[in-house]
Write an enzyme that holds these catalytic residues in place. Structure first.
Site, PDB file in Angstrom:
ATOM      1  N   HIS A 121      -2.239  -2.081  -9.836  1.00 43.50           N
ATOM      2  CA  HIS A 121      -3.318  -1.664  -8.831  1.00 43.50           C
ATOM      3  C   HIS A 121      -4.309  -2.343  -8.535  1.00 43.50           C
ATOM      4  O   HIS A 121      -4.961  -3.157 -10.375  1.00 43.50           O
ATOM      5  CB  HIS A 121      -3.785  -0.554  -9.503  1.00 43.50           C
ATOM      6  CG  HIS A 121      -4.360   1.061  -8.188  1.00 43.50           C
ATOM      7  ND1 HIS A 121      -5.312   0.312  -7.865  1.00 43.50           N
ATOM      8  CD2 HIS A 121      -3.399   1.487  -7.684  1.00 43.50           C
ATOM      9  CE1 HIS A 121      -6.129   1.606  -6.746  1.00 43.50           C
ATOM     10  NE2 HIS A 121      -4.468   2.466  -6.870  1.00 43.50           N
TER      11      HIS A 121
ATOM     12  N   ASP B 124       3.061   5.703  -7.163  1.00 47.59           N
ATOM     13  CA  ASP B 124       4.647   5.208  -6.156  1.00 47.59           C
ATOM     14  C   ASP B 124       5.427   4.869  -6.749  1.00 47.59           C
ATOM     15  O   ASP B 124       6.174   5.287  -6.535  1.00 47.59           O
ATOM     16  CB  ASP B 124       4.263   3.676  -5.326  1.00 47.59           C
ATOM     17  CG  ASP B 124       2.648   4.221  -4.068  1.00 47.59           C
ATOM     18  OD1 ASP B 124       2.319   3.607  -4.083  1.00 47.59           O
ATOM     19  OD2 ASP B 124       3.157   5.440  -3.452  1.00 47.59           O
TER      20      ASP B 124
ATOM     21  N   HIS C  14       1.008  -1.168   0.517  1.00 44.63           N
ATOM     22  CA  HIS C  14      -0.005   0.216  -0.121  1.00 44.63           C
ATOM     23  C   HIS C  14       0.542   1.030   0.029  1.00 44.63           C
ATOM     24  O   HIS C  14       1.789   1.360  -0.693  1.00 44.63           O
ATOM     25  CB  HIS C  14      -1.047  -0.168   1.727  1.00 44.63           C
ATOM     26  CG  HIS C  14      -1.546   0.947   0.870  1.00 44.63           C
ATOM     27  ND1 HIS C  14      -2.226   1.990   0.472  1.00 44.63           N
ATOM     28  CD2 HIS C  14      -3.020   1.290   2.023  1.00 44.63           C
ATOM     29  CE1 HIS C  14      -2.888   3.139   0.964  1.00 44.63           C
ATOM     30  NE2 HIS C  14      -3.757   1.901   1.930  1.00 44.63           N
TER      31      HIS C  14
HETATM   32  C1  SDX Z   1      -1.385   1.639  -3.337  1.00 47.97           C
HETATM   33  O1  SDX Z   1      -6.204   0.901  -3.246  1.00 47.97           O
HETATM   34  C2  SDX Z   1      -5.888   1.772  -3.090  1.00 47.97           C
HETATM   35  O2  SDX Z   1      -6.248   3.201  -4.004  1.00 47.97           O
HETATM   36  C3  SDX Z   1      -4.179   2.777  -3.201  1.00 47.97           C
HETATM   37  C4  SDX Z   1      -3.287   2.991  -3.536  1.00 47.97           C
HETATM   38  C5  SDX Z   1      -3.650   4.272  -2.789  1.00 47.97           C
HETATM   39  O3  SDX Z   1      -4.042   5.993  -3.404  1.00 47.97           O
HETATM   40  O4  SDX Z   1      -4.444   4.408  -1.553  1.00 47.97           O
HETATM   41  O5  SDX Z   1      -3.402   3.263  -5.280  1.00 47.97           O
HETATM   42  C6  SDX Z   1      -1.736   2.940  -2.969  1.00 47.97           C
HETATM   43  O6  SDX Z   1      -1.802   1.181  -2.706  1.00 47.97           O
HETATM   44  C7  SDX Z   1      -0.969   2.315  -5.005  1.00 47.97           C
HETATM   45  C8  SDX Z   1      -0.107   0.086  -5.154  1.00 47.97           C
HETATM   46  C9  SDX Z   1       1.190   0.757  -4.419  1.00 47.97           C
HETATM   47  N1  SDX Z   1       1.314  -1.189  -4.342  1.00 47.97           N
HETATM   48  C10 SDX Z   1       2.817  -1.908  -5.315  1.00 47.97           C
HETATM   49  O7  SDX Z   1       2.896  -1.013  -6.118  1.00 47.97           O
HETATM   50  C11 SDX Z   1       3.196  -3.349  -4.730  1.00 47.97           C
HETATM   51  C12 SDX Z   1       3.261  -3.571  -6.423  1.00 47.97           C
HETATM   52  N2  SDX Z   1       1.770  -4.088  -6.448  1.00 47.97           N
HETATM   53  C13 SDX Z   1       1.196  -5.341  -6.316  1.00 47.97           C
HETATM   54  O8  SDX Z   1       1.121  -5.695  -4.908  1.00 47.97           O
HETATM   55  C14 SDX Z   1      -0.338  -5.354  -6.235  1.00 47.97           C
HETATM   56  O9  SDX Z   1      -0.505  -4.748  -7.604  1.00 47.97           O
HETATM   57  C15 SDX Z   1      -1.237  -4.465  -5.979  1.00 47.97           C
HETATM   58  C16 SDX Z   1      -1.288  -4.731  -4.395  1.00 47.97           C
HETATM   59  C17 SDX Z   1      -0.935  -3.328  -6.142  1.00 47.97           C
HETATM   60  C18 SDX Z   1      -2.774  -4.907  -6.507  1.00 47.97           C
HETATM   61  O10 SDX Z   1      -2.774  -5.919  -6.292  1.00 47.97           O
HETATM   62  P1  SDX Z   1      -4.421  -6.982  -7.494  1.00 47.97           P
HETATM   63  O11 SDX Z   1      -4.711  -6.043  -8.012  1.00 47.97           O
HETATM   64  O12 SDX Z   1      -4.341  -7.195  -6.738  1.00 47.97           O
HETATM   65  O13 SDX Z   1      -3.329  -7.835  -8.127  1.00 47.97           O
HETATM   66  P2  SDX Z   1      -3.339  -8.653  -7.931  1.00 47.97           P
HETATM   67  O14 SDX Z   1      -2.485  -9.198  -6.701  1.00 47.97           O
HETATM   68  O15 SDX Z   1      -4.485  -9.941  -7.743  1.00 47.97           O
HETATM   69  O16 SDX Z   1      -1.916  -9.261  -8.623  1.00 47.97           O
HETATM   70  C19 SDX Z   1      -3.131  -9.494 -10.456  1.00 47.97           C
HETATM   71  C20 SDX Z   1      -1.817 -10.286 -10.954  1.00 47.97           C
HETATM   72  C21 SDX Z   1      -1.313 -11.703 -10.634  1.00 47.97           C
HETATM   73  O17 SDX Z   1      -0.734 -12.133 -11.206  1.00 47.97           O
HETATM   74  P3  SDX Z   1      -1.885 -13.494 -11.205  1.00 47.97           P
HETATM   75  O18 SDX Z   1      -1.764 -14.039 -10.006  1.00 47.97           O
HETATM   76  O19 SDX Z   1      -3.015 -13.394 -11.728  1.00 47.97           O
HETATM   77  O20 SDX Z   1      -0.790 -14.627 -12.144  1.00 47.97           O
HETATM   78  O21 SDX Z   1      -0.775  -9.505 -11.612  1.00 47.97           O
HETATM   79  C22 SDX Z   1       0.657  -9.842 -10.808  1.00 47.97           C
HETATM   80  C23 SDX Z   1       0.051 -10.382 -10.043  1.00 47.97           C
HETATM   81  O22 SDX Z   1       1.377 -11.469  -9.839  1.00 47.97           O
HETATM   82  N3  SDX Z   1       1.349  -8.754 -10.520  1.00 47.97           N
HETATM   83  C24 SDX Z   1       2.076  -8.209 -10.701  1.00 47.97           C
HETATM   84  C25 SDX Z   1       2.546  -7.136  -9.889  1.00 47.97           C
HETATM   85  N4  SDX Z   1       0.608  -6.454  -9.218  1.00 47.97           N
HETATM   86  C26 SDX Z   1       0.472  -7.627  -9.533  1.00 47.97           C
HETATM   87  N5  SDX Z   1       3.037  -8.914 -11.588  1.00 47.97           N
HETATM   88  C27 SDX Z   1       4.827  -7.966 -10.997  1.00 47.97           C
HETATM   89  N6  SDX Z   1       4.802  -7.054  -9.685  1.00 47.97           N
HETATM   90  C28 SDX Z   1       3.876  -6.472 -10.123  1.00 47.97           C
HETATM   91  N7  SDX Z   1       3.968  -5.241  -9.380  1.00 47.97           N
END
Ligand code: SDX
Length: 391
Positions: free
Chosen positions: A268, A326, A229
């Protein structure tokens, strides 16, 4: 359906609450604060004006803005005894650990007059938090670095005052660079609110029991701290440091596709298109680096190369992974002289107005009830107790 926005029944059934504050369309990459596009607010407004908009639902008139700014800027000092809280922390305590503790402690200083059913009392809590959160954030930085605390200055703007409290020393006059102040102020605006993200939902759930608003904001800070997050901007810089050089990008990308790593700052839960804040953040990063003569900053160049590769890679395209707020924020905060350990503190400072606006909207709803999420039970069937000698 409300006005121009319509939701499919499937979406409505999963929504955790109703709110008038922020609208996101993840597929189209749209973000509106009270109906105003984030791009227009980032370009034409300033953070305190956005605070007024989020709290009251309308942009202020010149007179309303002057009154709001005066009130906020004249409540920026914290109770002198709050300084003693810091002396209990180890010098190497993470600034977020200190911020959670000190903001929670505000409920021990400002709970006496707080009848949260009274809108005027809620307004006092809102103003105190917006006024004092920069002071506390700066104190976390100063204490971590063994530096004396700086008192706030009322002759400076909200963000210039924050930079003063962060970087001024008793030894010489500190003059914040107006280009950098404007950049940081815009970064605050980009982080001000974001609908029902994890930390805002935490504040709403905590607040739904009628808990002290300062304690609820401390709960939001705790949730934001996580690397998935608000902790992601710190994780992005650590990731860029680890990759080190553009030549190492292909190897890193292979690890990501093998799910050994995540491309921090990408992806996201809601945006399955570009996060509109990421583009504005990238432009702000470019402006700051130019102002500081750091156009050739290696981390910025590496980040742009990483973004270019990912945006053209079928793996990321298929998973709809784009840069989020981010991805570039860490680079610009670093250039502004803010250490990595303070990145999420900056995010928490800016998001406080979003948290408290949602808290106020919820508590102000006469039909509001305590939150009570349900679960699908997948545990053991009913069974009888077995005495220890028979186990
Ligand atoms: C913020 O919610 C908000 O609004 C938050 C925020 C705010 O202003 O409050 O916008 C701020 O938190 C932004 C997000 C910051 N986090 C990161 O940058 C960390 C890296 N991102 C991931 O951990 C992930 O993308 C999330 C947690 C942000 C979102 O997760 P999702 O949408 O639940 O996606 P997921 O984890 O279910 O992934 C879906 C797929 C997966 O692959 P499969 O299992 O389908 O094969 O996408 C892949 C994941 O492995 N994936 C990534 C990835 N993010 C998702 N693979 C590589 N790198 C990534 N960053």
């Amino acid at each position: 359906a409300t006005g121009m926005f319509t939701f499919d029944p499937g979406f409505v059934s999963t929504a955790s609450c109703e709110s008038k504050i922020t609208f996101i369309d993840g597929d189209k990459g749209l973000l509106y604060y009270r109906g105003y596009p984030i791009e227009q607010l980032a370009e034409n407004s300033d953070y305190l004006e956005v605070c007024y908009l989020l709290i009251y639902g309308e942009l202020p008139t010149a007179e309303q803005k002057e009154q709001f700014v005066h009130t906020v800027m004249h409540h920026t000092m914290v109770h002198e005894q709050l300084n003693w809280f810091f002396r209990g922390f180890r010098r190497d305590a993470h600034p977020m650990a200190m911020m959670v503790g000190v903001v929670g402690a505000l409920s021990a200083f400002y709970q006496d007059s707080l009848e949260i059913s009274d809108p005027e009392h809620r307004k006092i809590a809102i103003y105190r938090l917006i006024s004092k959160i920069p002071t506390i954030a700066a104190m976390c930085y100063r204490y971590s670095n063994g530096l004396p605390f700086n008192y706030p200055r009322n002759d400076l703007s909200y963000t210039a005052n924050f930079m003063h409290m962060m970087f001024a020393t008793p030894c010489e006059e500190y003059k914040p660079n107006p280009v950098l102040v404007r950049a940081l102020d815009r970064i605050f605006t980009l982080h001000a609110d974001h609908e029902q993200n994890a930390s805002t939902s935490t504040v709403r759930l905590a607040g739904s029991s009628g808990a002290n608003p300062f304690a609820c904001i401390a709960a939001g800070i705790a949730s934001l701290w996580g690397p998935s997050h608000g902790g992601a901007n710190e994780a992005v810089l650590n990731m860029l440091d680890e990759i080190g050089d553009v030549s190492k990008v292909p190897e890193f990308m292979e690890d990501v596709k093998a799910k050994k790593r995540r491309l921090m700052g990408f992806g996201h839960r809601v945006y399955k298109n570009m996060d509109p804040r990421a583009a504005i953040m990238k432009q702000t990063c470019d402006e700051v680096l130019k102002e500081l003569g750091l156009e050739n900053d290696p981390q910025f160049k590496l980040a742009m190369e990483l973004e270019k590769i990912a945006l053209n890679d079928p793996y990321f395209i298929e998973k709809k992974l784009y840069p989020n707020v981010d991805f570039y924020s860490g680079i610009v905060l670093s250039a502004l002289g803010i250490p990595v350990s303070m990145f999420t503190v900056i995010f928490a400072l800016a998001r406080t107005v979003g948290w408290i606006s949602h808290w106020n909207e919820m508590i102000g709803d006469p039909g509001q009830k305590i939150g009570r999420p349900r679960q699908l039970y997948t545990g053991a069937d009913r069974r009888d107790f077995v005495p220890v000698e028979k186990r």
